[in-house]
Design a protein around this motif. Structure first.
Motif, PDB file in Angstrom:
ATOM      1  N   GLU A  91       4.209  -2.120   2.905  1.00 29.18           N
ATOM      2  CA  GLU A  91       3.208  -1.765   1.775  1.00 29.18           C
ATOM      3  C   GLU A  91       1.725  -2.367   2.769  1.00 29.18           C
ATOM      4  O   GLU A  91       1.829  -2.719   4.039  1.00 29.18           O
ATOM      5  CB  GLU A  91       3.374  -3.157   1.232  1.00 29.18           C
ATOM      6  CG  GLU A  91       1.938  -3.960   0.533  1.00 29.18           C
ATOM      7  CD  GLU A  91       1.630  -4.884   0.054  1.00 29.18           C
ATOM      8  OE1 GLU A  91       1.179  -4.920  -0.124  1.00 29.18           O
ATOM      9  OE2 GLU A  91       2.748  -5.900  -0.533  1.00 29.18           O
ATOM     10  N   VAL A  92       0.955  -0.893   2.874  1.00 29.76           N
ATOM     11  CA  VAL A  92      -0.425  -1.479   3.008  1.00 29.76           C
ATOM     12  C   VAL A  92      -1.338  -1.549   2.266  1.00 29.76           C
ATOM     13  O   VAL A  92      -1.836  -1.254   1.441  1.00 29.76           O
ATOM     14  CB  VAL A  92      -0.658   0.684   3.426  1.00 29.76           C
ATOM     15  CG1 VAL A  92      -1.973  -0.093   3.713  1.00 29.76           C
ATOM     16  CG2 VAL A  92       0.751   0.828   4.244  1.00 29.76           C
ATOM     17  N   HIS A  93      -1.301  -3.793   2.528  1.00 25.30           N
ATOM     18  CA  HIS A  93      -2.844  -3.893   1.007  1.00 25.30           C
ATOM     19  C   HIS A  93      -4.234  -3.596   2.337  1.00 25.30           C
ATOM     20  O   HIS A  93      -3.879  -4.113   3.503  1.00 25.30           O
ATOM     21  CB  HIS A  93      -2.159  -5.123   1.406  1.00 25.30           C
ATOM     22  CG  HIS A  93      -3.375  -6.149   0.475  1.00 25.30           C
ATOM     23  ND1 HIS A  93      -3.746  -6.287  -0.781  1.00 25.30           N
ATOM     24  CD2 HIS A  93      -4.913  -6.561   1.251  1.00 25.30           C
ATOM     25  CE1 HIS A  93      -4.273  -6.761  -1.227  1.00 25.30           C
ATOM     26  NE2 HIS A  93      -5.389  -7.074  -0.569  1.00 25.30           N
ATOM     27  N   TYR A  94      -5.365  -3.214   1.557  1.00 28.15           N
ATOM     28  CA  TYR A  94      -6.173  -2.459   2.340  1.00 28.15           C
ATOM     29  C   TYR A  94      -7.019  -4.152   2.030  1.00 28.15           C
ATOM     30  O   TYR A  94      -7.315  -4.509   0.456  1.00 28.15           O
ATOM     31  CB  TYR A  94      -6.619  -1.734   1.374  1.00 28.15           C
ATOM     32  CG  TYR A  94      -6.383  -0.420   1.211  1.00 28.15           C
ATOM     33  CD1 TYR A  94      -6.305   0.868   3.215  1.00 28.15           C
ATOM     34  CD2 TYR A  94      -5.813   0.569   0.749  1.00 28.15           C
ATOM     35  CE1 TYR A  94      -5.496   1.279   3.803  1.00 28.15           C
ATOM     36  CE2 TYR A  94      -4.445   1.796   1.647  1.00 28.15           C
ATOM     37  CZ  TYR A  94      -4.609   2.014   2.604  1.00 28.15           C
ATOM     38  OH  TYR A  94      -3.694   3.220   2.534  1.00 28.15           O
ATOM     39  N   LEU A  95      -7.211  -4.348   2.387  1.00 32.43           N
ATOM     40  CA  LEU A  95      -8.771  -5.795   2.850  1.00 32.43           C
ATOM     41  C   LEU A  95     -10.593  -5.402   1.773  1.00 32.43           C
ATOM     42  O   LEU A  95     -10.676  -6.047   1.747  1.00 32.43           O
ATOM     43  CB  LEU A  95      -8.358  -6.188   4.383  1.00 32.43           C
ATOM     44  CG  LEU A  95      -7.212  -6.967   4.708  1.00 32.43           C
ATOM     45  CD1 LEU A  95      -7.755  -7.156   6.173  1.00 32.43           C
ATOM     46  CD2 LEU A  95      -6.902  -7.838   3.623  1.00 32.43           C
ATOM     47  N   GLU A  96     -10.441  -3.927   2.621  1.00 31.79           N
ATOM     48  CA  GLU A  96     -11.917  -2.933   2.751  1.00 31.79           C
ATOM     49  C   GLU A  96     -11.560  -1.802   1.947  1.00 31.79           C
ATOM     50  O   GLU A  96     -10.710  -1.414   2.954  1.00 31.79           O
ATOM     51  CB  GLU A  96     -12.798  -3.739   2.679  1.00 31.79           C
ATOM     52  CG  GLU A  96     -13.799  -5.224   2.911  1.00 31.79           C
ATOM     53  CD  GLU A  96     -14.241  -5.319   4.498  1.00 31.79           C
ATOM     54  OE1 GLU A  96     -15.129  -4.762   4.564  1.00 31.79           O
ATOM     55  OE2 GLU A  96     -14.762  -6.699   4.567  1.00 31.79           O
ATOM     56  N   ASN A  97     -12.194  -1.175   1.520  1.00 28.70           N
ATOM     57  CA  ASN A  97     -12.143   0.074   1.408  1.00 28.70           C
ATOM     58  C   ASN A  97     -10.851   1.258   0.982  1.00 28.70           C
ATOM     59  O   ASN A  97     -10.911   1.937   2.096  1.00 28.70           O
ATOM     60  CB  ASN A  97     -13.189   0.440   2.913  1.00 28.70           C
ATOM     61  CG  ASN A  97     -14.917   0.161   2.677  1.00 28.70           C
ATOM     62  OD1 ASN A  97     -14.972  -0.192   2.111  1.00 28.70           O
ATOM     63  ND2 ASN A  97     -15.316  -0.418   4.446  1.00 28.70           N
ATOM     64  N   ALA A  98     -10.564   1.314   0.741  1.00 25.02           N
ATOM     65  CA  ALA A  98      -9.231   1.233   0.268  1.00 25.02           C
ATOM     66  C   ALA A  98      -9.764   3.219   0.500  1.00 25.02           C
ATOM     67  O   ALA A  98     -10.650   3.886  -0.250  1.00 25.02           O
ATOM     68  CB  ALA A  98      -8.493   1.669  -1.163  1.00 25.02           C
ATOM     69  N   PRO A  99      -8.797   3.971   1.108  1.00 23.30           N
ATOM     70  CA  PRO A  99      -9.275   5.142   1.330  1.00 23.30           C
ATOM     71  C   PRO A  99      -8.676   6.471   0.349  1.00 23.30           C
ATOM     72  O   PRO A  99      -8.553   7.161   0.916  1.00 23.30           O
ATOM     73  CB  PRO A  99      -8.848   5.117   2.129  1.00 23.30           C
ATOM     74  CG  PRO A  99      -7.809   4.501   2.764  1.00 23.30           C
ATOM     75  CD  PRO A  99      -7.835   3.729   1.915  1.00 23.30           C
ATOM     76  N   PHE A 100      -7.893   5.985  -0.220  1.00 22.46           N
ATOM     77  CA  PHE A 100      -6.797   7.234  -1.186  1.00 22.46           C
ATOM     78  C   PHE A 100      -6.834   6.138  -2.780  1.00 22.46           C
ATOM     79  O   PHE A 100      -6.568   5.684  -3.183  1.00 22.46           O
ATOM     80  CB  PHE A 100      -4.923   7.184  -0.627  1.00 22.46           C
ATOM     81  CG  PHE A 100      -5.114   7.595   0.719  1.00 22.46           C
ATOM     82  CD1 PHE A 100      -5.858   8.509   1.079  1.00 22.46           C
ATOM     83  CD2 PHE A 100      -4.882   6.637   1.300  1.00 22.46           C
ATOM     84  CE1 PHE A 100      -5.715   9.175   2.291  1.00 22.46           C
ATOM     85  CE2 PHE A 100      -4.670   6.751   3.317  1.00 22.46           C
ATOM     86  CZ  PHE A 100      -5.014   7.861   3.269  1.00 22.46           C
ATOM     87  N   PRO A 101      -6.956   7.487  -4.152  1.00 21.93           N
ATOM     88  CA  PRO A 101      -6.953   8.517  -3.263  1.00 21.93           C
ATOM     89  C   PRO A 101      -8.265   9.035  -2.590  1.00 21.93           C
ATOM     90  O   PRO A 101      -9.458   8.843  -3.077  1.00 21.93           O
ATOM     91  CB  PRO A 101      -7.060   9.796  -4.739  1.00 21.93           C
ATOM     92  CG  PRO A 101      -6.896   8.300  -5.465  1.00 21.93           C
ATOM     93  CD  PRO A 101      -7.078   6.526  -4.842  1.00 21.93           C
ATOM     94  N   MET A 102      -8.051  10.146  -1.710  1.00 18.23           N
ATOM     95  CA  MET A 102      -9.049  10.540  -0.802  1.00 18.23           C
ATOM     96  C   MET A 102     -10.035  11.880  -1.921  1.00 18.23           C
ATOM     97  O   MET A 102      -9.240  12.615  -2.446  1.00 18.23           O
ATOM     98  CB  MET A 102      -9.054  11.103   0.452  1.00 18.23           C
ATOM     99  CG  MET A 102     -10.134  11.486   1.477  1.00 18.23           C
ATOM    100  SD  MET A 102      -9.841  12.056   3.048  1.00 18.23           S
ATOM    101  CE  MET A 102      -9.070  14.349   2.441  1.00 18.23           C
ATOM    102  N   LYS A 103     -11.228  11.212  -2.196  1.00 11.17           N
ATOM    103  CA  LYS A 103     -12.581  12.322  -3.246  1.00 11.17           C
ATOM    104  C   LYS A 103     -13.333  12.739  -2.212  1.00 11.17           C
ATOM    105  O   LYS A 103     -13.601  14.047  -2.424  1.00 11.17           O
ATOM    106  CB  LYS A 103     -13.249  11.109  -3.931  1.00 11.17           C
ATOM    107  CG  LYS A 103     -11.997  10.296  -5.148  1.00 11.17           C
ATOM    108  CD  LYS A 103     -11.945  10.756  -5.556  1.00 11.17           C
ATOM    109  CE  LYS A 103     -11.044  10.152  -6.517  1.00 11.17           C
ATOM    110  NZ  LYS A 103      -9.662  10.835  -7.728  1.00 11.17           N
ATOM    111  N   GLU A 104     -13.552  12.520  -0.821  1.00  9.55           N
ATOM    112  CA  GLU A 104     -14.337  13.382  -0.043  1.00  9.55           C
ATOM    113  C   GLU A 104     -13.905  13.126   1.383  1.00  9.55           C
ATOM    114  O   GLU A 104     -13.713  11.951   1.582  1.00  9.55           O
ATOM    115  CB  GLU A 104     -15.702  13.077  -0.439  1.00  9.55           C
ATOM    116  CG  GLU A 104     -16.335  11.898   0.018  1.00  9.55           C
ATOM    117  CD  GLU A 104     -17.553  11.750  -0.192  1.00  9.55           C
ATOM    118  OE1 GLU A 104     -18.041  11.978  -1.043  1.00  9.55           O
ATOM    119  OE2 GLU A 104     -18.567  10.761   0.265  1.00  9.55           O
ATOM    120  N   PHE A 105     -13.902  14.053   2.324  1.00  7.59           N
ATOM    121  CA  PHE A 105     -13.844  13.816   3.210  1.00  7.59           C
ATOM    122  C   PHE A 105     -15.444  13.797   4.836  1.00  7.59           C
ATOM    123  O   PHE A 105     -16.170  14.670   3.814  1.00  7.59           O
ATOM    124  CB  PHE A 105     -13.170  14.629   3.852  1.00  7.59           C
ATOM    125  CG  PHE A 105     -12.962  14.938   5.893  1.00  7.59           C
ATOM    126  CD1 PHE A 105     -11.736  14.190   5.976  1.00  7.59           C
ATOM    127  CD2 PHE A 105     -13.280  15.272   6.656  1.00  7.59           C
ATOM    128  CE1 PHE A 105     -11.948  13.541   6.948  1.00  7.59           C
ATOM    129  CE2 PHE A 105     -13.089  14.930   8.005  1.00  7.59           C
ATOM    130  CZ  PHE A 105     -12.250  14.293   8.770  1.00  7.59           C
TER     131      PHE A 105
END
Length: 265
Positions: A225-239
């Motif tokens: 499990e990867v629990h994002y504490l802030e700023n979940a990056p996926f799904p990636m909308k832009e690079f």
């Protein structure tokens, strides 16, 4: 058709990554770094590996988008518009690489609709390709791998980098007081090592999407499990090179719960 399309891309990616290992090893400890605008380091080897892998992938799959930290033509956001895109970190651990410290990795991720579906990580320290993704298993070289299943305790090995911002210093102190810490200098390897059972978990405050995209695909298949504490990056909308830093706690469900308890969030 979907599986055929993904399988052909995985096969091409393995060849493209492994083709760069001779250059990576030859210049190890010799490549001269320069400081980029964001304060991080880059070497000519980072740029060469980026260009070689991009050329190899886009030649075979011209309809795919390809993103690399080192080849982004602009700091402005680039929308993700293709079904398949690639995210590359040519050398994760450039500081280590330039200084002759062996913990470095090539990290290449295949994303479908902005979500990592397969990751390839060349582990320079162990001279092995770690790879895996949804429904395809996790591989440590030619051997199947799996994450650790032990419940967390004070002997658990947690990958952790010193946070950049002082506001997270207290969280670092809590982790050091509760676990055995390993700081390898490569976010990619920390997360990948959790997926193949070398570490119990990871906490990191200082990542960009290219640091973790490949490892996240491997972790998903490994049941990490990867629990994002802030700023979940996926799904990636832009690079974008100016994306906010990604913070997360990772490991088994029990390890993540314990990490969050210790961190207080």
């Amino acid at each position: 058709m979907n599986q055929v399309e993904i399988n052909s891309r995985i096969a091409a990616a393995k060849i493209a990554v492994m083709a760069e290992t001779e250059l990576m090893h030859r210049e190890f400890g010799h490549a001269k770094p320069v400081i980029k605008h964001d304060g991080t380091k880059v070497t000519p080897v980072d740029i060469a590996i980026s260009q070689h892998i991009q050329d190899a992938i886009t030649k075979q799959f011209p309809e795919d988008q390809f993103f690399s930290e080192e080849l982004a033509p602009t700091a402005l956001p680039v929308p993700v518009t293709a079904r398949f895109c690639w995210v590359l970190d040519p050398i994760d651990g450039t500081n280590n690489y330039a200084n002759g410290i062996i913990y470095c990795a090539i990290s290449l991720a295949l994303l479908e609709d902005g979500v990592p579906v397969y990751g390839l990580v060349y582990d320079m320290a162990r001279r092995i390709l770690i790879h895996g993704g949804t429904g395809r298993g996790v591989w440590n070289g030619d051997e199947r791998a799996k994450a650790r299943a032990e419940l967390p305790d004070r002997h658990s090995l947690i990958g952790f980098h010193s946070p950049v911002e002082k506001i997270y210093a207290d969280e670092g102190k809590k982790l050091i007081e509760n676990f055995k810490i390993r700081g390898l200098g490569s976010s990619t390897l920390h997360l990948t090592y959790a997926a193949i059972g070398l570490l119990d978990g990871v906490v990191d405050h200082n990542n960009k999407v290219w640091d973790i995209a490949a490892a996240c695909a491997i972790c998903t298949e490994a049941g990490v499990e990867v629990h994002y504490l802030e700023n979940a990056p996926f799904p990636m909308k832009e690079f974008t090179l100016n994306a906010k830093r990604v913070q997360y706690a990772a490991g088994s469900t029990a390890v993540v719960a314990k990490l969050r308890q210790v961190l207080g969030r």
